[in-house]
Design a protein around this motif. Sequence first.
Motif, PDB file in Angstrom:
ATOM      1  N   GLN A 125       0.798  -1.104  -0.082  1.00 38.43           N
ATOM      2  CA  GLN A 125       0.065   0.011  -0.154  1.00 38.43           C
ATOM      3  C   GLN A 125       0.921   1.296  -0.013  1.00 38.43           C
ATOM      4  OE1 GLN A 125      -2.336  -0.769   3.644  1.00 38.43           O
ATOM      5  NE2 GLN A 125      -4.228  -1.001   2.120  1.00 38.43           N
ATOM      6  N   SER A 126       2.013   1.078   0.376  1.00 36.71           N
ATOM      7  CA  SER A 126       3.060   2.424   0.680  1.00 36.71           C
ATOM      8  C   SER A 126       4.378   2.027   0.117  1.00 36.71           C
ATOM      9  CB  SER A 126       3.087   2.890   2.301  1.00 36.71           C
ATOM     10  OG  SER A 126       2.021   3.208   2.673  1.00 36.71           O
ATOM     11  N   PRO A 127       4.458   2.085  -1.324  1.00 39.40           N
ATOM     12  CA  PRO A 127       5.701   1.474  -1.885  1.00 39.40           C
ATOM     13  C   PRO A 127       6.977   2.219  -1.687  1.00 39.40           C
ATOM     14  CG  PRO A 127       4.281   2.508  -3.382  1.00 39.40           C
ATOM     15  CD  PRO A 127       3.523   2.472  -2.274  1.00 39.40           C
ATOM     16  N   ASN A 128       6.724   3.501  -1.095  1.00 45.40           N
ATOM     17  CA  ASN A 128       7.979   4.173  -0.578  1.00 45.40           C
ATOM     18  C   ASN A 128       8.067   4.470   0.886  1.00 45.40           C
ATOM     19  OD1 ASN A 128       8.342   5.058  -3.551  1.00 45.40           O
ATOM     20  ND2 ASN A 128       6.730   6.699  -3.188  1.00 45.40           N
ATOM     21  N   GLY A 129       7.427   3.481   1.487  1.00 46.72           N
ATOM     22  CA  GLY A 129       7.427   3.430   3.166  1.00 46.72           C
ATOM     23  C   GLY A 129       6.598   4.573   3.491  1.00 46.72           C
ATOM     24  N   LYS A 130       6.714   4.668   4.824  1.00 44.03           N
ATOM     25  CA  LYS A 130       5.792   5.607   5.489  1.00 44.03           C
ATOM     26  C   LYS A 130       6.442   7.049   6.185  1.00 44.03           C
ATOM     27  CE  LYS A 130       1.578   5.855   8.021  1.00 44.03           C
ATOM     28  NZ  LYS A 130       0.579   5.435   8.923  1.00 44.03           N
ATOM     29  N   ARG A 159       9.211   9.935   6.945  1.00 45.77           N
ATOM     30  CA  ARG A 159       9.524  10.892   6.101  1.00 45.77           C
ATOM     31  C   ARG A 159      10.902  11.212   6.245  1.00 45.77           C
ATOM     32  NH1 ARG A 159       4.804  10.355   8.810  1.00 45.77           N
ATOM     33  NH2 ARG A 159       3.058  11.338   7.584  1.00 45.77           N
ATOM     34  N   LEU A 160      11.564  11.064   5.096  1.00 41.63           N
ATOM     35  CA  LEU A 160      13.090  11.298   5.053  1.00 41.63           C
ATOM     36  C   LEU A 160      13.665  12.523   5.751  1.00 41.63           C
ATOM     37  CD1 LEU A 160      15.892  10.268   3.860  1.00 41.63           C
ATOM     38  CD2 LEU A 160      15.289  11.987   1.675  1.00 41.63           C
ATOM     39  N   LEU A 161      12.966  13.632   5.649  1.00 51.20           N
ATOM     40  CA  LEU A 161      13.596  14.866   6.220  1.00 51.20           C
ATOM     41  C   LEU A 161      13.379  14.952   7.552  1.00 51.20           C
ATOM     42  CD1 LEU A 161      13.177  17.377   3.185  1.00 51.20           C
ATOM     43  CD2 LEU A 161      15.175  16.173   3.858  1.00 51.20           C
ATOM     44  N   TYR A 162      12.144  14.711   8.174  1.00 56.46           N
ATOM     45  CA  TYR A 162      11.886  15.029   9.501  1.00 56.46           C
ATOM     46  C   TYR A 162      12.172  13.652  10.534  1.00 56.46           C
ATOM     47  CZ  TYR A 162       9.080  18.236   6.875  1.00 56.46           C
ATOM     48  OH  TYR A 162       8.687  18.973   5.806  1.00 56.46           O
ATOM     49  N   GLU A 163      12.169  12.485   9.997  1.00 55.22           N
ATOM     50  CA  GLU A 163      12.166  11.240  10.918  1.00 55.22           C
ATOM     51  C   GLU A 163      13.655  10.520  10.461  1.00 55.22           C
ATOM     52  OE1 GLU A 163       7.640  10.087  11.772  1.00 55.22           O
ATOM     53  OE2 GLU A 163       8.306   9.752   9.918  1.00 55.22           O
ATOM     54  N   CYS A 164      13.638  10.116   9.051  1.00 57.68           N
ATOM     55  CA  CYS A 164      14.841   9.112   8.846  1.00 57.68           C
ATOM     56  C   CYS A 164      16.375   9.776   8.751  1.00 57.68           C
ATOM     57  CB  CYS A 164      14.526   8.571   7.288  1.00 57.68           C
ATOM     58  SG  CYS A 164      12.881   7.905   7.414  1.00 57.68           S
ATOM     59  N   ASN A 165      16.346  11.090   8.387  1.00 56.01           N
ATOM     60  CA  ASN A 165      17.817  11.596   8.242  1.00 56.01           C
ATOM     61  C   ASN A 165      18.118  11.855   9.744  1.00 56.01           C
ATOM     62  OD1 ASN A 165      18.562  11.811   5.751  1.00 56.01           O
ATOM     63  ND2 ASN A 165      17.742  13.517   5.240  1.00 56.01           N
ATOM     64  N   PRO A 166      17.400  12.587  10.506  1.00 60.03           N
ATOM     65  CA  PRO A 166      17.997  12.839  11.837  1.00 60.03           C
ATOM     66  C   PRO A 166      18.323  11.435  12.877  1.00 60.03           C
ATOM     67  CG  PRO A 166      15.800  13.493  11.706  1.00 60.03           C
ATOM     68  CD  PRO A 166      16.183  13.281  10.357  1.00 60.03           C
ATOM     69  N   MET A 167      17.508  10.609  12.673  1.00 57.59           N
ATOM     70  CA  MET A 167      17.556   9.211  13.431  1.00 57.59           C
ATOM     71  C   MET A 167      18.888   8.525  12.602  1.00 57.59           C
ATOM     72  SD  MET A 167      15.822   9.347  15.795  1.00 57.59           S
ATOM     73  CE  MET A 167      14.302   9.273  16.583  1.00 57.59           C
ATOM     74  N   ALA A 168      19.021   8.715  11.555  1.00 54.84           N
ATOM     75  CA  ALA A 168      20.191   7.958  10.705  1.00 54.84           C
ATOM     76  C   ALA A 168      21.623   8.645  11.348  1.00 54.84           C
ATOM     77  CB  ALA A 168      20.177   8.143   9.300  1.00 54.84           C
ATOM     78  N   LEU A 171       9.519  18.146   0.405  1.00 52.70           N
ATOM     79  CA  LEU A 171       9.659  18.180   1.668  1.00 52.70           C
ATOM     80  C   LEU A 171       9.305  17.054   2.697  1.00 52.70           C
ATOM     81  CD1 LEU A 171       8.605  21.960   2.591  1.00 52.70           C
ATOM     82  CD2 LEU A 171      10.873  20.875   2.954  1.00 52.70           C
ATOM     83  N   HIS A 172       8.278  16.435   1.868  1.00 54.80           N
ATOM     84  CA  HIS A 172       7.295  15.338   2.783  1.00 54.80           C
ATOM     85  C   HIS A 172       7.759  13.757   1.953  1.00 54.80           C
ATOM     86  CE1 HIS A 172       5.592  18.235   5.343  1.00 54.80           C
ATOM     87  NE2 HIS A 172       5.214  19.094   4.130  1.00 54.80           N
ATOM     88  N   GLN A 173       8.906  13.803   1.425  1.00 52.86           N
ATOM     89  CA  GLN A 173       9.363  12.444   0.951  1.00 52.86           C
ATOM     90  C   GLN A 173       9.439  11.385   1.770  1.00 52.86           C
ATOM     91  OE1 GLN A 173      12.839  13.116  -1.532  1.00 52.86           O
ATOM     92  NE2 GLN A 173      13.339  10.963  -1.629  1.00 52.86           N
ATOM     93  N   ARG A 174       8.966  10.251   1.434  1.00 56.65           N
ATOM     94  CA  ARG A 174       8.797   9.090   2.545  1.00 56.65           C
ATOM     95  C   ARG A 174      10.066   8.085   1.716  1.00 56.65           C
ATOM     96  NH1 ARG A 174       3.634   8.512   5.194  1.00 56.65           N
ATOM     97  NH2 ARG A 174       2.090  10.179   4.361  1.00 56.65           N
ATOM     98  N   VAL A 175      10.527   7.224   2.674  1.00 57.48           N
ATOM     99  CA  VAL A 175      11.518   6.189   2.301  1.00 57.48           C
ATOM    100  C   VAL A 175      11.379   5.096   3.291  1.00 57.48           C
ATOM    101  CG1 VAL A 175      13.302   7.783   1.272  1.00 57.48           C
ATOM    102  CG2 VAL A 175      13.343   7.101   3.620  1.00 57.48           C
ATOM    103  N   PRO A 176      11.543   3.791   2.937  1.00 57.60           N
ATOM    104  CA  PRO A 176      11.817   2.542   3.521  1.00 57.60           C
ATOM    105  C   PRO A 176      12.811   2.967   4.872  1.00 57.60           C
ATOM    106  CG  PRO A 176      11.524   1.955   1.578  1.00 57.60           C
ATOM    107  CD  PRO A 176      11.968   3.420   1.257  1.00 57.60           C
ATOM    108  N   PHE A 177      12.793   2.149   5.937  1.00 55.76           N
ATOM    109  CA  PHE A 177      13.741   2.765   7.090  1.00 55.76           C
ATOM    110  C   PHE A 177      14.342   1.446   7.890  1.00 55.76           C
ATOM    111  CE2 PHE A 177      14.658   4.646  11.026  1.00 55.76           C
ATOM    112  CZ  PHE A 177      15.598   5.684  10.737  1.00 55.76           C
ATOM    113  N   PHE A 178      15.442   1.032   7.739  1.00 53.59           N
ATOM    114  CA  PHE A 178      16.040   0.025   8.535  1.00 53.59           C
ATOM    115  C   PHE A 178      17.285   0.469   9.499  1.00 53.59           C
ATOM    116  CE2 PHE A 178      14.263  -1.660   4.779  1.00 53.59           C
ATOM    117  CZ  PHE A 178      14.072  -3.246   4.983  1.00 53.59           C
ATOM    118  N   CYS A 179      17.025   0.503  10.775  1.00 53.16           N
ATOM    119  CA  CYS A 179      17.784   1.332  11.492  1.00 53.16           C
ATOM    120  C   CYS A 179      18.226   0.522  12.857  1.00 53.16           C
ATOM    121  CB  CYS A 179      17.283   2.681  11.886  1.00 53.16           C
ATOM    122  SG  CYS A 179      18.252   3.907  12.656  1.00 53.16           S
ATOM    123  N   GLY A 180      19.382   0.552  13.358  1.00 53.91           N
ATOM    124  CA  GLY A 180      20.015  -0.143  14.546  1.00 53.91           C
ATOM    125  C   GLY A 180      21.099  -0.573  14.601  1.00 53.91           C
TER     126      GLY A 180
END
Length: 337
Positions: free
Chosen positions: A270-275, A277-286, A311-320
């Motif tokens: 349903q969300s092929p690009n993940g859910k 957000r690259l700029l607000y969530e994924c980049n800072p956590m990465a 601005l509101h781009q989404r990406v899959p996220f694997f982190c840890g």
Amino acid sequence: MSEKNFQTLGEFIIDKQEDFQYSTGEFSRLLSAIRLASKVVNREVNKAGIANIIGKAGNENIQGEEQQKLDVLANEIFIEALSQREVVCGIASEESDDFIEIKASANAHLSKYVVLIDPLDGSSNIDVNVSVGTIFSIYRRVTEPGTPVTLDDFLQKGVNQAAAGYVVYGSSTMIVYTTGNGVNGFTLDPSLGTYYLSHPCMKFPETGKIYSINEGNYIKFPQGVKNYIKYCQLEEGDRPYTSRYIGSLVSDFHRNMIKGGIYIYPSTSQSPNGKLRLLYECNPMAFLAEQAGGKCTDGFQRILEIEPTELHQRVPFFCGSLKMVEKAEEFMKMAAE
């Protein structure tokens, strides 16, 4: 508190200012604004059950998600705190359609920094008294100070971040941040209203026994993710791993950084690009993860190297934890062949 003689966040920022490449004092004021706003949000979160600030606000954000009342309030608090200190020329928020050019003072346009923020991550958990958080990302603008801020100032790769961090509003309230010189955590003493250094030099264990993913969406996951979940559940070696999923990125990330684990929010049918957000969530956590010895990818590519296009781009996220993310990547690549 006096037994350990904890250093305050304010003292730490001043002491470490020389570690920051562009030390001018402006950056310290920026972090101080975030510190102040986090205390105000913490106060509102802690009285959510007795004040009329829980539940839905009746609006949708730009992503089409229904906003909670505290989403709106936290957004206003952080924008107000950052706007009034002449420390940023622009703010982009997950809750706003477009970026905001700061015009609160005659000198605001001279500021060198922009901030991207998720004011209240996991806000749907507020109604049931589960931990939530704030995520922030700071960049030096790419356009000339003194000129109007533009979209290009925000659409930068994660590797360009000047600083990033989060606030977790849980059993205790903490600010965890990095300026590219390691990760440090500060716990709020509510009796004094002061953050103290409680978790210096935070590091991800190289591996762990926790995997965090919403397994309710299993049927929608890519085959590589399904295979990795089965691997985690297999009774072999140090497995099966433990499944822990809070539904608040900040809380899941914070636990995994301390105990060792992997957080996955993959693409779905349903969300092929993940859910996320690259700029607000994924980049800072990465940025935080890598500074703490962990790893963060979209399953194939380093998150911090992804070129943002909106601005509101989404990406899959694997982190840890490093080895756990590498193992998940192996399954993704095998499934893709």
